[in-house]
Design an enzyme around this catalytic site. Structure first.
Site, PDB file in Angstrom:
ATOM      1  N   THR A  61       0.637  -1.797  -0.197  1.00  0.00           N
ATOM      2  CA  THR A  61      -0.513   0.154  -0.012  1.00  0.00           C
ATOM      3  C   THR A  61       0.874   1.377   0.140  1.00  0.00           C
ATOM      4  OG1 THR A  61      -0.463  -0.033   2.934  1.00  0.00           O
ATOM      5  CG2 THR A  61      -2.179  -0.812   1.829  1.00  0.00           C
ATOM      6  N   GLY A  62       2.304   0.696  -0.092  1.00  0.00           N
ATOM      7  CA  GLY A  62       2.826   2.440  -0.104  1.00  0.00           C
ATOM      8  C   GLY A  62       2.657   2.772  -1.478  1.00  0.00           C
ATOM      9  N   LYS A  63       2.992   4.260  -1.557  1.00  0.00           N
ATOM     10  CA  LYS A  63       3.233   4.769  -2.749  1.00  0.00           C
ATOM     11  C   LYS A  63       4.036   4.317  -3.887  1.00  0.00           C
ATOM     12  CE  LYS A  63       4.204   9.450  -4.977  1.00  0.00           C
ATOM     13  NZ  LYS A  63       4.534  10.987  -4.239  1.00  0.00           N
ATOM     14  N   GLU A 141      18.288   0.303  -2.350  1.00  0.00           N
ATOM     15  CA  GLU A 141      19.682   0.321  -1.876  1.00  0.00           C
ATOM     16  C   GLU A 141      19.902   0.523  -0.825  1.00  0.00           C
ATOM     17  OE1 GLU A 141      22.305   2.668  -4.557  1.00  0.00           O
ATOM     18  OE2 GLU A 141      20.489   3.249  -5.781  1.00  0.00           O
ATOM     19  N   TYR A 204      19.578  -0.235 -18.943  1.00  0.00           N
ATOM     20  CA  TYR A 204      18.399   0.202 -20.232  1.00  0.00           C
ATOM     21  C   TYR A 204      18.967   0.109 -21.337  1.00  0.00           C
ATOM     22  CZ  TYR A 204      16.456   0.206 -15.385  1.00  0.00           C
ATOM     23  OH  TYR A 204      16.243   0.982 -13.916  1.00  0.00           O
ATOM     24  N   GLU A 254      31.230  -5.172 -14.146  1.00  0.00           N
ATOM     25  CA  GLU A 254      31.301  -3.830 -13.457  1.00  0.00           C
ATOM     26  C   GLU A 254      32.410  -3.625 -12.825  1.00  0.00           C
ATOM     27  OE1 GLU A 254      28.461  -1.520 -12.262  1.00  0.00           O
ATOM     28  OE2 GLU A 254      28.904  -2.422 -10.222  1.00  0.00           O
ATOM     29  N   HIS A 297      27.278   2.502  -6.746  1.00  0.00           N
ATOM     30  CA  HIS A 297      27.211   1.011  -6.954  1.00  0.00           C
ATOM     31  C   HIS A 297      27.776   1.293  -5.252  1.00  0.00           C
ATOM     32  CE1 HIS A 297      25.639   0.364 -11.060  1.00  0.00           C
ATOM     33  NE2 HIS A 297      25.031   0.852 -10.085  1.00  0.00           N
TER      34      HIS A 297
END
Length: 696
Positions: A61-63, A141, A204, A254, A297
Site C-alpha cells: 500500500t506504499g506510494k 539500495e 536499459y 563492472e 554502486h
C-alpha cells in the site's frame, strides 16, 4: 527451513543458528572452505518468470509500490495481492494481508517484490525466506552490508527461496510480460536477447539497443550493484542457457569482485560442450577507476586480490565473448553474432532465428527517435537522500581502535619499522557471499594482486585453527608458537571490529619480530549505510574529518549526488544518471574525463543545476558532457534542468547533451528549441567525440 537450522526472531530480525558444520566444500581460488552453497543453487529455476508467475508486493500500500503495481498490472504482470504488516484490506482491487506467511497460504505466490525502505528490507527478505516464497526481488539500495551478510547466512541454509538484488532494478520477462522491479517499460520489446547486468542504466541502454536492432528481449536479470547480491552473473547466465526464448546474451559487468572471471569460466566451459552455443556479447564498466573509492554502486570498488576492469575484459574475451565499449553497441554486435550462428545451425535442429527479416539498425541522426507510449507516473528507486556508501577513518584512529579493542602492538604513525611488511586484512569474498581473510607475504606485491590469497569464513563464526595455520604459512611467518598465537589474537581483534563496527574492509600491514606481530599501517573502511539507513554506528560518524575532504565532494553528497574528482589533466566534466552509465561514460572518454558524477535515482531539475555548479568549480573543465538515459529519470525533466542551469549560471563552458530513453523526444525537443548554445546528440559516440573535440 532447513531441518538443521533454527530461526530466532530478535525484534524485527530473523537470525540463523546452525547445529554443527554443514557438509560439502566450496572452491574459492586455490582454497577450500566449509561453506555449502549446493542447496541454494537448487533455487536457480525460480528465476524463470513469465505470464504464469503470481506476484505479491511487500509494502503493497506504499506510494512506490502502488505506482509500480499499476504500471506492471497494465503491462500484463500477474499481481495477485500484497502484504502490509498488521492490515487485512483491499488495495487496487486486490487483497492485502498482514504477513507474508498468510499471503503465501491464501494467494500462492511464485514471487514477491519488496518495496520497503532500506532499514526494513533485510527483515522483509527474511520473512519471505521463512515463508518459502520461491523468488524474492529486493530493489532497495543502502541496505546495510552486515544485514545482507546475515540474510545470506540464512539463504545458504535452505533450498526454497532465491533472491535477486538488492540494489537492483529487478527481473523482467519481456516475452512473458512479467515485471518484478522498476524497469522502464517503454524500452522493452518481446524478443530473443537475454540480458544479465550489474548496472540498471547500462541494462536499459542495452534493452534500447536490442530493440532498435529489431531483436527485442527475452529474460532480463538485474543482479544489481550490491557487494553481495542474491544472484550473481554466473548463476544468471546458467538460467539463460536453458531459456528456450533466449538466442543471444548481453552481459554487463563492472569493477568489484571476481564475478566476471567466474562468468568467463562458465562461458568457456559452455562453449566447449554446447553444439551451437548462444553468443555472448559483454561490457565491463570501470576501466577508469578512482583507486580506493566506491564508484557509485555499493559493490563498485576493488580490494587486494580482485581483478580490475581490464583484466575482466581480457578474461571474457579469451573465453569467447564479444566485447563492446558502450551498451548502444549491443544490438548490432548481437545481430552479427546471431547472423553467423544461424548459418552453422544443423538443418532441422531448430527454426532459423530470422535476424535478417527483423530489420532495423541503430540510428545515428539527431532528434529522430521512434515514438513510444509515455508513462507519466514514474516511480523512484528506494534511496536515501545521501548516496555515500563508505566511511574511511584516519590511520591514527585505526591504530587507536586496534589498541582499544585488544591491546594490539601498533607502531607510531609515520614511523619506519624494520622488517618485511605483510598484508593482513578482513574483507568480503563475493563468490561465497561471506567475510574473508585476505593475506599476502608482501604488502607491496599485494598492490599487484600477485601474491594475495583470500580465505572465506562463515559469517558470525570464529576462525578455526586450520585457517589460521594456512594464513600463517602463506604470510611466511616463523614457525614459532608465539607467531601463530600473535596472528590469532590480531585476527580476533580485527574480526571483533569488523562485526561490531560493521566494516567492509579492514587492511593492515604487519611486521614480525621475535615471534610478535606489530601493525605498522592500517586503513579501515566502514559501511556508511548502517548509519544512513538504520542510525547505527553514530560514534563512527564523529571520527569523520570533513575538513580534510574535497569540499565539492562533500557538497555533492549533501545533495544526493555522487561526485569524485579524477586525477590527471582531464578537461571534460561529466554529468550522468546512474553509476554504471557514469563509469562507462568516463571509460569512453579515454582519459579526458575530469570527474565521475552520478546524479542518482532521485535526479531532478534542481539536482542537475547543482551538478553543473559543482562541475564548473573545477578549473580544468573546458566542456560539460551530459549523458542521460531516461529510465526512471525522465528525459524532459533533465532537459529542463540543463536549460535552468544554463540560464541561471550563464556558463561560458560549452555543453554537449545526449538524451535517450524515457521521454527522449520531449527532452531533445526542449534542448533543440531552447535557443541556447547546446550541442544536442542522440548517438553516444558522436556526442563523446564532440566533447573531446571541444575540450581541446
Amino acid at each position: 527451513m532447513h531441518q538443521g537450522s533454527r530461526l530466532r526472531r530478535y525484534g524485527s530480525r530473523v537470525r540463523l543458528r546452525t547445529s554443527g558444520s554443514p557438509s560439502g566444500r566450496c572452491r574459492c581460488r586455490s582454497l577450500w572452505t566449509t561453506s555449502r552453497l549446493d542447496s541454494y543453487s537448487d533455487t536457480l529455476s525460480n528465476l524463470r518468470i513469465g505470464n504464469h508467475t503470481r506476484v505479491i508486493f511487500q509494502g503493497f500500500t506504499g506510494k512506490l509500490a502502488t505506482v509500480n503495481a499499476k504500471d506492471s498490472i497494465a503491462w500484463g504482470t500477474r499481481i495477485v495481492g500484497g502484504v502490509t504488516p498488521g492490515r487485512t484490506a483491499e488495495h487496487l482491487g486486490l487483497p492485502v494481508l498482514p504477513t507474508v506467511r498468510s499471503a503465501v497460504e491464501q494467494l500462492k505466490p511464485d514471487a514477491t517484490a519488496i518495496y520497503v525502505a532500506a532499514h526494513q528490507a533485510a527483515a522483509a527478505i527474511e520473512e519471505a525466506i521463512e515463508a518459502e516464497v520461491p523468488l524474492i526481488v529486493a530493489v532497495a539500495e543502502h541496505i546495510p552490508l552486515h544485514d545482507m551478510l546475515r540474510v545470506h547466512s540464512v539463504l545458504k541454509s535452505q533450498s526454497k527461496s532465491r533472491l535477486v538484488g538488492p540494489n537492483s532494478p529487478g527481473i523482467i520477462s519481456a516475452v512473458g510480460r512479467c515485471r518484478i522491479g522498476f524497469q522502464p517499460l517503454p524500452c522493452f520489446t518481446p524478443g530473443r536477447i537475454g540480458i544479465v547486468a550489474k548496472s540498471g542504466t547500462l541494462s536499459y541502454e542495452a534493452v534500447a539497443s536490442t530493440t532498435r536492432a529489431g531483436l527485442g528481449q527475452s529474460l532480463c536479470i538485474g543482479v544489481g550493484g550490491d557487494i553481495v547480491p542474491g544472484t550473481n552473473l554466473q548463476e544468471a547466465l546458467s538460467v539463460l542457457e536453458h531459456d528456450s526464448e533466449t538466442d543471444g546474451i548481453a552481459l554487463i559487468g563492472e569493477i568489484g569482485g571476481r564475478g566476471e572471471f567466474d562468468a568467463a569460466d562458465w562461458i568457456r566451459e559452455y562453449r566447449s560442450r554446447a553444439k551451437s552455443p548462444k553468443p555472448v556479447v559483454a561490457l565491463v564498466a570501470g576501466i577508469t577507476e578512482a583507486t580506493g573509492r566506491i564508484m557509485g554502486h555499493a559493490g563498485a570498488f576493488t580490494t587486494a586480490g580482485e581483478p580490475d576492469a581490464k583484466a575482466k575484459i581480457a578474461a571474457l574475451e579469451s573465453a569467447g565473448a564479444t566485447i563492446v565499449g558502450h551498451p548502444a553497441e549491443f544490438g548490432e554486435a548481437l545481430k552479427a553474432r546471431l547472423g553467423a550462428r544461424t548459418v552453422t545451425l544443423e538443418l532441422g535442429l531448430r527454426e532459423e532465428v530470422g535476424i535478417r527479416s527483423l530489420g532495423g539498425t541503430q540510428r545515428r541522426q539527431f532528434h529522430t527517435v521512434a515514438h513510444r507510449p509515455q508513462h507519466r507516473e514514474q516511480q523512484r528507486p528506494l534511496l536515501n537522500r545521501q548516496q555515500r556508501r563508505h566511511l574511511y577513518i584516519s590511520e591514527g584512529q585505526c591504530m587507536d581502535l586496534l589498541r582499544e579493542a585488544g591491546g594490539i602492538n601498533c607502531a607510531t604513525v609515520g614511523s619506519s619499522e624494520p622488517g618485511t611488511r605483510k598484508l593482513l586484512a578482513l574483507g568480503i569474498e563475493r563468490a561465497t557471499r561471506s567475510p574473508c581473510i585476505i593475506a599476502s607475504p608482501s604488502a607491496e606485491e599485494a598492490k599487484l594482486s600477485g601474491s594475495v590469497e583470500r580465505y572465506p569464513i562463515d559469517y558470525g563464526n570464529d576462525h578455526d585453527t586450520v585457517i589460521i595455520e594456512q594464513v600463517a604459512r602463506h604470510l611466511q611467518l616463523s614457525s614459532s608458537e608465539s607467531a601463530v598465537k600473535s596472528l590469532r589474537h590480531l585476527l580476533k581483534v580485527l574480526t571483533a571490529i569488523f562485526y561490531d563496527k560493521e566494516a567492509f574492509f579492514l587492511s593492515t600491514s604487519i611486521v614480525e619480530r621475535l615471534g610478535e606481530l606489530t601493525v605498522v599501517n592500517a586503513r579501515f573502511g566502514f559501511d556508511d549505510a548502517a548509519y544512513r539507513s538504520c542510525g547505527r554506528q553514530a560514534e563512527l560518524q564523529q571520527l569523520r574529518n570533513v575538513a580534510a575532504e574535497d569540499p565539492a565532494e562533500v557538497e555533492a553528497e549533501k545533495n544526493g549526488i555522487v561526485y569524485i574528482k579524477l586525477e590527471g589533466p582531464g578537461a571534460v566534466g561529466t554529468l550522468v544518471n546512474g553509476a554504471g552509465l557514469a563509469m562507462n561514460t568516463v571509460d569512453a572518454l579515454r582519459g579526458h574525463a575530469a570527474n565521475f558524477l552520478d546524479t542518482g535515482g532521485k535526479a531532478t531539475s534542481e539536482t542537475v543545476k547543482q551538478s553543473f555548479e559543482i562541475i564548473l568549480r573545477d578549473p580544468r573543465v573546458r566542456v560539460i558532457f551530459v549523458n542521460i538515459f531516461g529510465g526512471l529519470t525522465l528525459g524532459d525533466m533533465i532537459a529542463r534542468g540543463i536549460i535552468m542551469a544554463f540560464k541561471e549560471l550563464s556558463p561560458s563552458t560549452p555543453v554537449v547533451v545526449r538524451i535517450r530513453g524515457t521521454n527522449e523526444e520531449e527532452g531533445q525537443k526542449l534542448i533543440a528549441e531552447s535557443g541556447l548554445p547546446l550541442y544536442a546528440f542522440d548517438d553516444f559516440e558522436a556526442a563523446a567525440a564532440k566533447a573531446i573535440e571541444l575540450s581541446r
